[in-house]
Design a protein around this motif. Sequence first.
Motif, PDB file in Angstrom:
ATOM      1  N   ASN A 159      37.068  -1.198  58.286  1.00  0.00           N
ATOM      2  CA  ASN A 159      37.001   0.210  57.897  1.00  0.00           C
ATOM      3  C   ASN A 159      35.571   0.679  57.711  1.00  0.00           C
ATOM      4  OD1 ASN A 159      36.112  -0.843  55.453  1.00  0.00           O
ATOM      5  ND2 ASN A 159      37.761   0.014  54.216  1.00  0.00           N
ATOM      6  N   GLU A 175      40.779   1.405  59.938  1.00  0.00           N
ATOM      7  CA  GLU A 175      41.038   2.314  58.811  1.00  0.00           C
ATOM      8  C   GLU A 175      39.907   3.344  58.770  1.00  0.00           C
ATOM      9  OE1 GLU A 175      41.698   2.046  53.947  1.00  0.00           O
ATOM     10  OE2 GLU A 175      40.623   0.456  55.000  1.00  0.00           O
ATOM     11  N   SER A 176      40.251   4.615  58.738  1.00  0.00           N
ATOM     12  CA  SER A 176      39.249   5.657  58.960  1.00  0.00           C
ATOM     13  C   SER A 176      38.154   5.675  57.900  1.00  0.00           C
ATOM     14  CB  SER A 176      39.926   7.032  59.043  1.00  0.00           C
ATOM     15  OG  SER A 176      40.495   7.396  57.804  1.00  0.00           O
ATOM     16  N   ASN A 217      39.923  12.421  59.514  1.00  0.00           N
ATOM     17  CA  ASN A 217      41.015  11.616  60.072  1.00  0.00           C
ATOM     18  C   ASN A 217      41.345  12.017  61.502  1.00  0.00           C
ATOM     19  OD1 ASN A 217      41.515   9.853  57.924  1.00  0.00           O
ATOM     20  ND2 ASN A 217      42.884  11.303  56.899  1.00  0.00           N
ATOM     21  N   THR A 218      41.307  13.314  61.767  1.00  0.00           N
ATOM     22  CA  THR A 218      41.628  13.810  63.109  1.00  0.00           C
ATOM     23  C   THR A 218      40.584  13.363  64.120  1.00  0.00           C
ATOM     24  OG1 THR A 218      42.810  15.721  62.203  1.00  0.00           O
ATOM     25  CG2 THR A 218      42.052  15.875  64.486  1.00  0.00           C
ATOM     26  N   ARG A 272      40.921   9.590  64.856  1.00  0.00           N
ATOM     27  CA  ARG A 272      41.978   9.286  65.822  1.00  0.00           C
ATOM     28  C   ARG A 272      41.566   9.688  67.238  1.00  0.00           C
ATOM     29  NH1 ARG A 272      45.271  12.110  68.703  1.00  0.00           N
ATOM     30  NH2 ARG A 272      47.202  11.140  69.508  1.00  0.00           N
ATOM     31  N   LEU A 288      45.293   5.842  58.020  1.00  0.00           N
ATOM     32  CA  LEU A 288      44.750   7.076  57.449  1.00  0.00           C
ATOM     33  C   LEU A 288      45.029   7.099  55.950  1.00  0.00           C
ATOM     34  CD1 LEU A 288      45.910   9.752  60.066  1.00  0.00           C
ATOM     35  CD2 LEU A 288      43.919   8.225  60.154  1.00  0.00           C
ATOM     36  N   LEU A 316      48.392  14.355  53.268  1.00  0.00           N
ATOM     37  CA  LEU A 316      48.357  13.400  54.376  1.00  0.00           C
ATOM     38  C   LEU A 316      49.578  13.569  55.277  1.00  0.00           C
ATOM     39  CD1 LEU A 316      46.803  11.106  55.696  1.00  0.00           C
ATOM     40  CD2 LEU A 316      48.098   9.494  54.277  1.00  0.00           C
ATOM     41  N   THR A 374      48.858  16.004  57.898  1.00  0.00           N
ATOM     42  CA  THR A 374      48.028  15.458  58.973  1.00  0.00           C
ATOM     43  C   THR A 374      48.867  14.642  59.948  1.00  0.00           C
ATOM     44  OG1 THR A 374      46.075  15.402  57.544  1.00  0.00           O
ATOM     45  CG2 THR A 374      46.040  13.986  59.485  1.00  0.00           C
ATOM     46  N   LEU A 418      50.315   5.412  63.837  1.00  0.00           N
ATOM     47  CA  LEU A 418      49.530   5.712  62.649  1.00  0.00           C
ATOM     48  C   LEU A 418      50.178   5.084  61.428  1.00  0.00           C
ATOM     49  CD1 LEU A 418      48.586   9.474  63.134  1.00  0.00           C
ATOM     50  CD2 LEU A 418      47.271   7.434  63.798  1.00  0.00           C
ATOM     51  N   ALA A 476      49.924   5.011  57.007  1.00  0.00           N
ATOM     52  CA  ALA A 476      49.410   5.649  55.790  1.00  0.00           C
ATOM     53  C   ALA A 476      48.952   4.579  54.812  1.00  0.00           C
ATOM     54  CB  ALA A 476      50.488   6.519  55.153  1.00  0.00           C
TER      55      ALA A 476
END
Length: 702
Positions: free
Chosen positions: A266, A310-311, A334-335, A338, A355, A370, A373, A382, A384
């Motif tokens: 990450n 992991e972002s 996050n966008t 990805r 995310l 979230l 998103t 994806l 969480a």
Amino acid sequence: MAGRHTLRARLAVAIGAAVALLAGLVAVVTTNAYAAAGCRVDYRVTSQWPGGFTGNVAVTNLGDPVTGWALQWTFGAGQTVTQAWNATVTASGAQVTAVNVGYNGSIATNGSVSFGFNGSWTGSNPVPTTFTLNGTACTGGVTSPSASPSASPSASRSTSPSASPSTSTPPAGNAMAAVAAMQPGWNLGNSFDATGADETSWGNPRVTAALLDNIRVQGFNSIRIPVTWGQHMGGAPSYTVDAAWLARVKEVVDWALADGFYVMINVHHDSWQWINTMPADRTNVQNKYNALWTQLAAAFRTASPKLVFESVNEPQFTGSSGDAQNAELLAALNTEFRRIVRASGGNNATRPLVLPTLHTSADQARVDELTATFNQLNDPNLIATVHFYGYWPFSVNIAGGTRFDSAVEQDLVGQFDRVANAFVSRGIPVIIGEYGLLGFDRHTGTIEQGEKLKFFEYLGYYARAKKLTTMLWDNGQHFGRTSFAWSDPELFAQIKSSWTTRSGTASADFVYVPRTGSVAAQTLTLNLNGTTFQSLRQGSTDLVRGTDYTVSGNQLTLTASALTRLVGSRSYGVNATLQARFSAGVPWRINIITYDPPLLSAATGTTAAFTLPAQFRGDQLATMEARYADGSNAGPQNWTSFKEFDVTFAPDYAANTIALRPAFFAEVNDTAKVTLTFHFWSGTKVTYYVTKSGTTVTGSLT
């Protein structure tokens, strides 16, 4: 190096043997589904460990299209399914039924569907050899239409929801199976996430392949490698990552992958080092973040699909206008994360991506943000993530939070339920990316051992119930980076047991017996947690039920005669250790302790260094209250009279002292007499008085 290679060679032999065993466990069964149809079932044990295993079942339809399916088999050795994905799995005795979920009920001719599960086993784990699909025996051939049952399979077994699947969020697909296979996980904390010059700057040694080998042996299936990048990046506009640092991270990632781990990397403490300035410096922060992930995506483009990105860790923003802006900024990060990873191609096109919520919090508002998103991105790969360090008063021992009580339990239930309801129920997997107790970083007695064990027993159980994958935070305080030994083996035994079953516990892990006077019978309340009580044992000898102890419902009573024998000459401290044994899980330790009320003495010192003499006499300190003469609360966090363990006070049992920290005196009124009440685990309370005059502190018994 030789030692590392020797260990890895031994592990290679063991892994080879395990592969051979699993090869023997694989059964490919060609089956017939029903009239004018046929199918092939491929049931595989993909991993196995003591007491547990992961299975994958693939069904290929060889006949007419199927709409709605139910696959049944019988376990031959008492195995059970504890968690499943891509199917709803139920059991009646040994018979197991797996039914499609809404999005995978239809199987075209020559099409296939698969689902997976985690299970438990004891003794042996034979593979089922007989399956039925929609009530018809699977025999390996395609039957003719004339042999078909009168009822249409689609009419008799259809679990598709009324809403069209195209109107709902696509299923997580392989991400759900991958995250289930990642359970349990471990964090390589305070190494590559250190903010100094290299991985040793926070006191841990260089990471070795032997460390990862040994963590794998402990039963962990995934490893999270937090990495802080900011101090290893050049300036704008390229923000080039230092090649040596990236190569070192890649080396350790490759070791972990070679060991069979799922691996998560990450962007870690960058969250508060520079990403947090995004409200005032959005363009530069976004450009730097994008440049970082562009380089990481390229570097790991061809890495194993078991590598997960992991972002950002614990995202936070300074100086924002509030929740709405925070949510919008995190969604932007996050966008872009990805988009960059997916556009890089290779294995990144479908790589599982993690995310976080804001602050990795499980509060409902953060979860809702979230969720929005996820709805927008509409990507089945994806995941969480949130973090969990328990109910704060218990986690740090403040405000009287000394016990694992209903408040602590309900806090856990609420947080796990929120993420399970928002994500898992929709087929989106969730990783508890870090879990533990904040008091771990402090005095070893911050959280009493038995209360700590009950917390982790319940956490493991409830995470399983909600299909959440957990990753233990370990910054070096749990598993020795060079000794390869657990600092608290009892704690790890409880954590490991919780991965597959429940354990019985009790209202306490101690019984205090006065040093003088008669000895009376004492009772503990058993928390059976679905188990049954079996015996009470000292060493290898079972105590005699009815003579040494009695059990009535959930009440375990140690008789006066047994306690008298166990304490012997009644020297201070632990005189005997018993084990309450249950039908499942690990035994519950009960220490039999002799004590007298602790004695404190007058003392003088300064606000920078004040310790009061304490004869603990077998007892241990639970918490401390502080009040002024008018009854108002004294010291820091004056919304409570109970002060924070180790931050404001700390016992030293070897030195026979209790220290009052500078942080306590920093918020005590000058010349005001403060009444301290020390609460001990025996139930004893001792009163003491301190007065601060400038930097001088006087302590007395009156």
